[in-house]
Write a protein that holds these residues in place. Structure first.
Motif, PDB file in Angstrom:
ATOM      1  N   LEU A 739      -3.128  -6.717  -1.056  1.00 50.17           N
ATOM      2  CA  LEU A 739      -2.779  -5.515  -1.977  1.00 50.17           C
ATOM      3  C   LEU A 739      -2.233  -6.189  -3.446  1.00 50.17           C
ATOM      4  CD1 LEU A 739      -1.318  -2.720  -0.208  1.00 50.17           C
ATOM      5  CD2 LEU A 739      -3.645  -2.677  -1.302  1.00 50.17           C
ATOM      6  N   VAL A 767      -2.876   2.826  -4.842  1.00 49.80           N
ATOM      7  CA  VAL A 767      -2.681   1.667  -4.033  1.00 49.80           C
ATOM      8  C   VAL A 767      -2.227   1.938  -2.534  1.00 49.80           C
ATOM      9  CG1 VAL A 767      -1.286  -0.307  -3.883  1.00 49.80           C
ATOM     10  CG2 VAL A 767      -1.912   0.429  -6.123  1.00 49.80           C
ATOM     11  N   SER A 771      -3.920   0.859   0.917  1.00 54.51           N
ATOM     12  CA  SER A 771      -3.167   0.231   2.031  1.00 54.51           C
ATOM     13  C   SER A 771      -3.528   1.166   3.099  1.00 54.51           C
ATOM     14  CB  SER A 771      -1.886   0.213   1.559  1.00 54.51           C
ATOM     15  OG  SER A 771      -0.899  -0.309   2.653  1.00 54.51           O
ATOM     16  N   ALA A 827       2.415  -1.134   0.972  1.00 60.20           N
ATOM     17  CA  ALA A 827       1.790  -0.764  -0.392  1.00 60.20           C
ATOM     18  C   ALA A 827       3.137  -0.685  -1.158  1.00 60.20           C
ATOM     19  CB  ALA A 827       0.993   0.626  -0.423  1.00 60.20           C
TER      20      ALA A 827
END
Lengths: 846, 249
Positions: A739, A767, A771, A827
């Protein structure tokens, strides 16, 4: 070129550190296991060397510390004969037992969880090579009945001082001894690694363990100065009667410590398996990290190529980074391994295996292994990305958008599919019949499936991601779409990241399916076959005195008591177990399904066999089987074939036949049936009165017995979960890594999204959702594979007692939820980083 | 045409760095951008024209002075409100096309609305699509479109939300002359037919020739203005501007 590599390495240190973590863990397990094994080795070798003379005479075919020690003996006359051999300074008969425990002041057994409770008869002859033998440290040696000595550590743990009256429980004829502690004595090594040592005078020892017969367990021979062990062994061998043998002290010590090391070898096997898992999962992380690093640096690498660097130089520069990472990882891993070994040492001290007297052995082997493993795995994992790096065309340096050449995903998936098919084929082949080398085929099959699944995951993962994406769109709208699209953008990277979690979770689920099946099997087995009401058994699985069983027969309201015994033996040359029962009461407490012959004919030297053994070994009614115990072979006749259950050994004889063949006079279980109408509470109270003073023996009803049988499974599972948890931690780091790199790669895009109105919160959510997609992909694939593997494992062990299949759905759902939580957690940092990007600068980035 | 003000700057100063390294990009700039008109901001590189646009577009915050969008002063708004303002009241067209590569043309166009969770007005959407001529390209991803087409998608995205102002930063900088011409005609058309307010930063006199008004910047100050420009006039003025620079310094 080297300089350039160094600089790029330094510039990416945090990222590389993340992927190094996996190597560190893997190496730590390898090093920790080696250090710990070496430490055990040293501890036991030094102890055992102090507990033998220059030469030992013993019953033929019998090693030290085997359970038969109490039935197979050396007559006292041998001691006199050996004394007359030239070169012999002293010869002393030993009586020893390995299931004699000290009851502490608090009424509890000292030690006992795995470590033996040793009892020996006293003599002060020196040990091999003139080193001190059993030495009195305080007070004096026991001289008559009612006197006892023990080692200082045990006395301290039991809270006894010289002069106190102490209690000892034995598995011999006398279940319980009370005696005055007259002294503290120990062998030269001092530490006994958690075992307890009780010292009796020879006559009392013979009375306790051999019912007063003038026989010994072995003979401890001391050489006159100038005679070496080998020569003395030969000389002693001349005078020995048949049925006895002589070995050098060195050999006897080696054999004894090897046996213990074998028994403890599961620890290092365990650690090495987890080292393997950590390294496999870690190598995914490394492949991924280096692929991404290479992709990011493609323009830089192309520039190097344009400036005249050869392909090989480019490959090498990437590999150099990998090796440097491996070096750092191995070094840290080695250090951590040492700490791990310390941890295991402390953990084992809790279970009574006290190694505090032995410093950790830091062998060169552990150091070499750590570096070789660490650097090899890193180098191999980085090789593919490094080769790909060298394929960047020099002209790419001048172009705007550099795409790394990538092999097609479909070709890999096809290869992966074939591997999965081959793996499944191997598994089915093993499970559908009796095969030789079953374990290897199973291992190969499982490996094939999991590696194939890894290769296939970019393709197989697509529908899973689509499915999650559908839910995302519904729930999160545009942000959900973006997250879904992002995870589909580089299917290989998403899948490789998810694969690490997949492997970890597949193993966790496999073990929980297997554990649940084992637990259920125990319950079903006991419910089906155990028709009695109580079980009397040793609290640590140790055998106990038959006197306890005899006394149980006398308890009012008890209808039947069936004693059972088992031990290691050779049957027709194969090393296996042999059981022994009282035929008559057995049928009152257990359900035994006779298929041929009759248990009525089970008298003396006869056996019944299971149908499985009859099929495998070709036993038929009337056949002779040859039972070898402690070097002596006794033929016995097959009188019945019964249906196989996991509670039955292949071959079971009568108690009389067992004793005649040399089986130890100790009971392992006594099954008790209550008379109809007898008061439950009264019978139980009566039984408990017998075992009250013997903490090594306990009375359990059916439920308690089942719970006791389940406990080791639960403990094992907990340990496995803890270790596999590490694999999951590595997988989480992999997600963080991927990530973080994605965020960096998409800096401009993120700037754009922010410019057109995506809020920080929405960005973080994007994001996070990405994840969670990765984590769920790993979880879904892992759970599916894990359940399959669990079923395979259960089926393969169905003959060994795990007959029932149970899938713990609740627990598996929990794992999936945990995986999602792991996604959210992973994340956190990348999302924060993305949200903090300066919009203007992000847009301006190339 | 009314002269309602869409955005204005009052005493706007923007400086980067501290002490010796302090660079003043905008120095006490006051300017009004009228609604419903096509305004160009011109100047040599380093004149502060992009910084001015960034401050107007709520992408950058002033060191001193005020920026108003309509009646709202941007300096008073926090990051969250600014994000919403960019999303709902401002449209962007960048030099490099800046589309999200994973989304189709249609998804890119509707992205700001989707982020805001608003439903697009179908009629308006159709109108915009037809104006930019992308009807047949809606399901394509950015990498399947030419540079001109990508920039048209970016323009459509800016228009789709009917923002108060569209800021275009060198929108034709990466395009050939034919595509440039198309984009500029389209922007012109949006102002004339749809009443859209557009502010464009450019250094290309040809592009500036499409606008209603040009604000000239040099060294962070407004140095000149031109109404109803043609590219020839602009070219002359730019020459003068360049010539004047040394004497001013």
């Amino acid at each position: 070129m080297l300089r350039a590599s160094w600089k790029s390495l330094w510039a990416r240190k945090i990222r590389l550190l993340l992927s190094t973590f996996a190597i560190v863990l893997g190496v730590a397990f390898v090093a920790g296991s080696l250090v710990f094994t070496a430490t055990l080795d040293r501890a036991f070798t030094s102890i055992m060397n102090g507990t033998v003379g220059d030469v030992m005479v013993r019953p033929a075919g019998q090693k030290a510390n085997e359970a038969f020690a109490q039935t197979r003996t050396v007559p006292a006359s041998v001691v006199d004969q050996v004394r007359r051999v030239p070169g012999v300074a002293r010869a002393e008969g030993d009586v020893s037992s390995y299931s004699t425990f000290v009851v502490g002041r608090n009424g509890k057994i000292v030690g006992g969880q795995g470590a033996p409770g040793i009892a020996v008869s006293y003599h002060d002859a020196p040990a091999g090579h003139g080193t001190p033998g059993l030495t009195v440290r305080e007070g004096r040696a026991p001289q008559r009945s009612g006197e006892i000595a023990m080692d200082p550590a045990t006395a301290k743990r039991a809270d006894y001082r010289v002069g106190d009256t102490v209690n000892v429980v034995t598995s011999g004829r006398t279940p319980r001894l009370s005696a005055r502690l007259v002294g503290l004595a120990s062998y030269s090594a001092g530490s006994l690694v958690g075992a307890s040592l009780v010292v009796l005078d020879p006559a009392t020892a013979q009375q306790t363990y051999f019912a007063g017969r003038d026989v010994f367990t072995d003979v401890w021979v001391t050489a006159e100065p100038g005679h070496d062990q080998a020569a003395l062994r030969k000389a002693v061998a001349q005078v020995l009667p048949p049925g006895t043998e002589v070995v050098t002290g060195d050999q006897a010590a080696d054999e004894a410590s090897d046996d213990i090391k074998d028994a403890l070898s599961f620890i290092s096997t365990f650690l090495l398996i987890f080292a393997g898992v950590a390294l496999v999962v870690g190598s995914f992380l490394i492949v991924n990290t280096f692929s991404i690093l290479v992709a990011q640096r493609s323009r830089e690498l192309a520039l190097l190529r344009a400036l005249g660097a050869s392909r090989r130089q480019v490959t090498r520069s990437v590999l150099f980074e990998a090796v440097a990472v491996g070096l750092v990882g191995s070094t840290v891993g080695l250090g951590l391994g040492f700490v791990l070994a310390l941890g295991i040492k402390a953990l084992f001290a809790q279970f009574g295996l006290d190694l505090s007297g032995t410093p950790l052995e830091f062998t060169p082997r552990a150091v070499v292994a750590a570096y070789v493993v660490g650097m090899l795995v890193t180098g191999l994992a980085a090789y593919l990305p490094a080769r790909r790096a060298s394929r960047v065309a020099p002209v790419a340096a001048l172009r705007d958008d550099v795409a790394m050449p990538e092999a097609t995903v479909t070709r890999r998936a096809l290869g992966g599919g074939l591997m999965v098919l081959a793996g499944v084929g191997a598994l089915l082949w093993v499970l559908t019949g009796d095969r030789t080398r079953e374990t290897y085929w199973l291992g190969a099959g499982l490996l094939g499936v999991i590696l194939g699944a890894v290769l296939m995951s970019p393709v197989v993962g697509r529908p899973v991601i689509r499915g999650i994406g559908l839910a995302y769109r519904r729930t999160f709208g545009a942000v959900g779409t973006l997250a879904e699209q992002n995870s589909l953008r580089n299917p290989r990277r998403t899948a490789a990241t998810a694969s690490a979690l997949m492997i970890g979770l597949a193993l966790v689920v496999m073990m929980s399916v297997f554990g649940a099946s084992a637990t259920r099997s125990v319950d079903v087995l006991i419910a089906k076959n155990f028709t009695g009401d109580y079980v009397v058994s040793g609290t640590f699985g140790t055998p106990f005195s038959p006197t306890v069983t005899d006394q149980a027969r006398g308890v009012p309201g008890v209808e039947a008591v069936a004693r059972t015994r088992f031990t290691q033996a050779q049957i027709d040359g194969d090393r296996t177990g042999i059981g022994a029962v009282d035929p008559k009461p057995l049928t009152q407490v257990a359900r035994i399904d006779v298929q041929q012959g009759s248990l009525d004919r089970l008298v003396g030297k006869t056996v019944f066999v299971t149908d499985k053994a009859a099929k495998d070994k070709g036993y038929r009614l009337g056949d002779q089987v040859r039972i070898t115990l402690g070097g002596v072979t006794t033929p016995m006749r097959v009188v019945a074939v019964v249906k196989s259950t996991p509670a039955l050994l292949d071959v079971t004889t009568t108690i009389a036949g067992y004793e005649a063949a040399g089986g130890p006079h100790q009971d392992n279980y006594a099954f008790v049936a209550r008379a109809p109408g007898a008061d439950e509470a009264q019978v139980r109270a009566g039984l408990e009165r017998i075992t009250a003073g013997i903490p090594t023996v306990a009375v359990k009803d059916q439920d308690e017995f089942a719970a006791e049988q389940r406990r080791p499974i639960d403990q094992m599972l907990t340990l496995i979960y803890a270790l596999l948890g590490l694999a999951v931690v590595i997988a989480v780091l992999g997600i963080v890594n991927t990530l973080a790199l994605s965020v960096i790669e998409r800096t401009r895009e993120i700037g754009l999204l922010r410019a057109v109105g995506l809020s920080r919160r929405q960005l973080r959510r994007m994001v996070r959702l990405e994840s969670v997609v990765i984590a769920m992909l790993g979880a879904v694939l892992g759970v599916v594979i894990g359940i399959g593997f669990g079923i395979v494992l259960q089926r393969s062990q169905s003959g060994a007692g795990v007959a029932e299949l149970a899938i713990p759905w609740g627990r598996i759902w929990l794992f999936v939820l945990l995986a999602a939580a792991v996604g959210v957690l992973a994340a956190w940092w990348p999302a924060r980083r993305a949200a903090r990007l300066d919009v203007l600068r992000a847009i301006a980035t190339d | 045409m009314t002269t309602r003000v869409a955005a204005r700057a009052v005493g706007l100063t923007k400086a980067y760095g501290q002490g010796e390294a302090r660079v003043v990009a905008l120095d006490d700039v006051s300017v009004e951008l009228e609604a419903g008109r096509f305004t160009a901001i011109m100047g040599p590189s380093g004149s502060g024209k992009s910084t001015l646009m960034h401050c107007f577009a709520a992408l950058d915050s002033p060191t001193d002075g005020q920026v108003f969008l309509g009646e709202d002063e941007l300096g008073r708004l926090g990051d969250k409100r600014l994000t919403e303002l960019r999303r709902d009241r401002i449209g962007f067209v960048f030099q490099s096309f800046n589309l999200v590569p994973t989304l189709t043309a249609q998804e890119n166009i509707l992205l700001p609305l989707a982020i805001a969770g608003r439903k697009p007005n179908q009629e308006w959407f159709d109108h915009v699509i037809d104006t930019v001529g992308l009807r047949t390209r809606l399901s394509h991803r950015p990498n399947e479109l030419s540079g001109g087409q990508q920039q048209r998608v970016a323009c459509a995205r800016a228009l789709a939300g009917r923002p108060e102002v569209i800021f275009a930063d060198e929108p034709t900088g990466n395009l050939d002359s034919t595509s440039s011409d198309e984009i500029l005609q389209f922007l012109r058309h949006s102002v004339d037919e749809l009443g859209q307010t557009i502010v464009m930063v450019t250094h290309d006199p040809l592009a500036a020739g499409y606008t209603d008004r040009i604000v000239f910047l040099a060294d962070g100050r407004v140095v000149d203005e031109m109404l109803e420009p043609t590219s020839d006039l602009v070219l002359d003025r730019m020459k003068n501007l360049d010539a004047r620079l040394p004497s001013e310094a």
